[in-house]
Motif scaffolding. Structure first.
Motif, mmCIF file in Angstrom:
data_model
loop_
_atom_site.group_PDB
_atom_site.id
_atom_site.type_symbol
_atom_site.label_atom_id
_atom_site.label_comp_id
_atom_site.label_asym_id
_atom_site.label_seq_id
_atom_site.Cartn_x
_atom_site.Cartn_y
_atom_site.Cartn_z
ATOM 1 N N LEU A 120 0.823 -1.223 0.000
ATOM 2 C CA LEU A 120 0.000 0.000 0.000
ATOM 3 C C LEU A 120 0.847 1.259 0.000
ATOM 4 O O LEU A 120 0.384 2.323 0.384
ATOM 5 C CB LEU A 120 -0.937 0.027 1.215
ATOM 6 C CG LEU A 120 -1.931 -1.120 1.339
ATOM 7 C CD1 LEU A 120 -2.723 -0.992 2.620
ATOM 8 C CD2 LEU A 120 -2.869 -1.136 0.146
ATOM 9 N N ARG A 215 -7.973 1.565 2.488
ATOM 10 C CA ARG A 215 -6.909 1.368 1.501
ATOM 11 C C ARG A 215 -6.784 -0.102 1.108
ATOM 12 O O ARG A 215 -6.590 -0.423 -0.071
ATOM 13 C CB ARG A 215 -5.583 1.892 2.053
ATOM 14 C CG ARG A 215 -5.509 3.418 2.105
ATOM 15 C CD ARG A 215 -4.314 3.890 2.917
ATOM 16 N NE ARG A 215 -3.048 3.463 2.334
ATOM 17 C CZ ARG A 215 -1.871 3.582 2.957
ATOM 18 N NH1 ARG A 215 -1.827 4.103 4.185
ATOM 19 N NH2 ARG A 215 -0.757 3.193 2.361
ATOM 20 N N ASP A 218 -9.828 -0.864 -1.087
ATOM 21 C CA ASP A 218 -9.629 -0.232 -2.401
ATOM 22 C C ASP A 218 -8.665 -1.063 -3.246
ATOM 23 O O ASP A 218 -8.890 -1.264 -4.450
ATOM 24 C CB ASP A 218 -9.065 1.184 -2.240
ATOM 25 C CG ASP A 218 -10.089 2.189 -1.743
ATOM 26 O OD1 ASP A 218 -11.304 1.907 -1.807
ATOM 27 O OD2 ASP A 218 -9.671 3.266 -1.265
ATOM 28 N N ARG A 219 -7.584 -1.509 -2.600
ATOM 29 C CA ARG A 219 -6.582 -2.320 -3.316
ATOM 30 C C ARG A 219 -7.215 -3.600 -3.843
ATOM 31 O O ARG A 219 -7.007 -3.981 -4.998
ATOM 32 C CB ARG A 219 -5.427 -2.649 -2.376
ATOM 33 C CG ARG A 219 -4.401 -3.634 -2.953
ATOM 34 C CD ARG A 219 -3.526 -4.201 -1.849
ATOM 35 N NE ARG A 219 -2.663 -5.265 -2.369
ATOM 36 C CZ ARG A 219 -1.386 -5.118 -2.663
ATOM 37 N NH1 ARG A 219 -0.804 -3.943 -2.490
ATOM 38 N NH2 ARG A 219 -0.674 -6.131 -3.121
#
Length: 229
Positions: A120, A215, A218-219
């Motif tokens: 990330l 995050r 989202d990834r």
């Protein structure tokens, strides 16, 4: 895109994961297994999320086998899978790792150390996160360890870039924590790595936890295969 969220008990819901779905306008369904709802079909699911629960993978109730078959199917199809606590253990076992009773329970707001700070684009070296577990998972073959704690060396892993299992709870909100305390307070046995209910209630939720959860999600969402390709 369709996300399926597997919920094992009424008092451990998706919490901040559901907020992420709403904020990103991501279509999702919640499969409430505690009500006897049928598991989703792999071919109709683009992204699978598996929540926690007080039951043990070691007890081997039959429905856990069916859930792991679904997890394995999604992984074989190259689709993202995300699990927390029991969900992380289910992913680990589906990938062939052992599940075992830890020497200590972890319950409350306790630190984890980031083992891999590059995922990330960088993670803090240490995080304070919410724990509620006694059992642990081994690191699946081919997986990369993400987090560790003093008494649990495998607090999180990533496999194949699109499968993430966590032992702790990034998704916790004040409401979700209160639900656990109201329904499973007997788990707090006063041992070295368990806090009191009052300590847990009075601890603020670090803002970074929700940010990191978003995050991660989202990834994973970005890895959903294109059905039109």
């Amino acid at each position: 895109m369709k996300i399926a969220i597997l919920q094992h008990v009424d008092f451990e819901g998706p919490a901040e994961i559901e907020n992420w779905c709403r904020q990103t306008r991501t279509e999702y369904t919640i499969c409430r297994l505690f009500l006897g709802e049928t598991l989703p079909k792999a071919e109709e699911t683009d992204f699978l999320v598996i929540l926690g629960g007080p039951m043990s993978v070691l007890d081997e109730p039959p429905w856990l086998d069916e859930e792991r078959e679904l997890i394995s199917a999604l992984i074989s199809q190259g689709k993202p899978v995300f699990g927390v606590c029991l969900g992380g253990q289910q992913i680990a076992k589906a990938l062939g790792a052992d599940i075992f009773q830890g020497e200590y329970r972890e319950a409350g707001w306790l630190p984890v150390r980031t083992v891999n700070t590059t995922i990330l684009g960088g993670l803090p070296e240490e995080l304070v996160v919410f724990h509620w577990h006694g059992e642990q998972f081994g690191l699946p073959e081919g997986a990369e360890r993400l987090f560790a704690s003093a008494v649990c060396p495998n607090q999180g892993f990533v496999y194949n870039g699109n499968v993430i299992g966590l032992q702790f709870h990034f998704e916790s909100t004040k409401e979700s924590i209160e639900n656990i305390l109201q329904n499973d307070a007997a788990f707090l046995d006063g041992t070295a790595y368990t806090q009191t209910a009052a300590e847990i209630r009075n601890h603020p939720i670090p803002a970074s936890n929700g940010e990191l959860l978003y995050r991660l999600l989202d990834r994973l969402k970005a890895t959903v295969p294109d059905r039109t390709a």
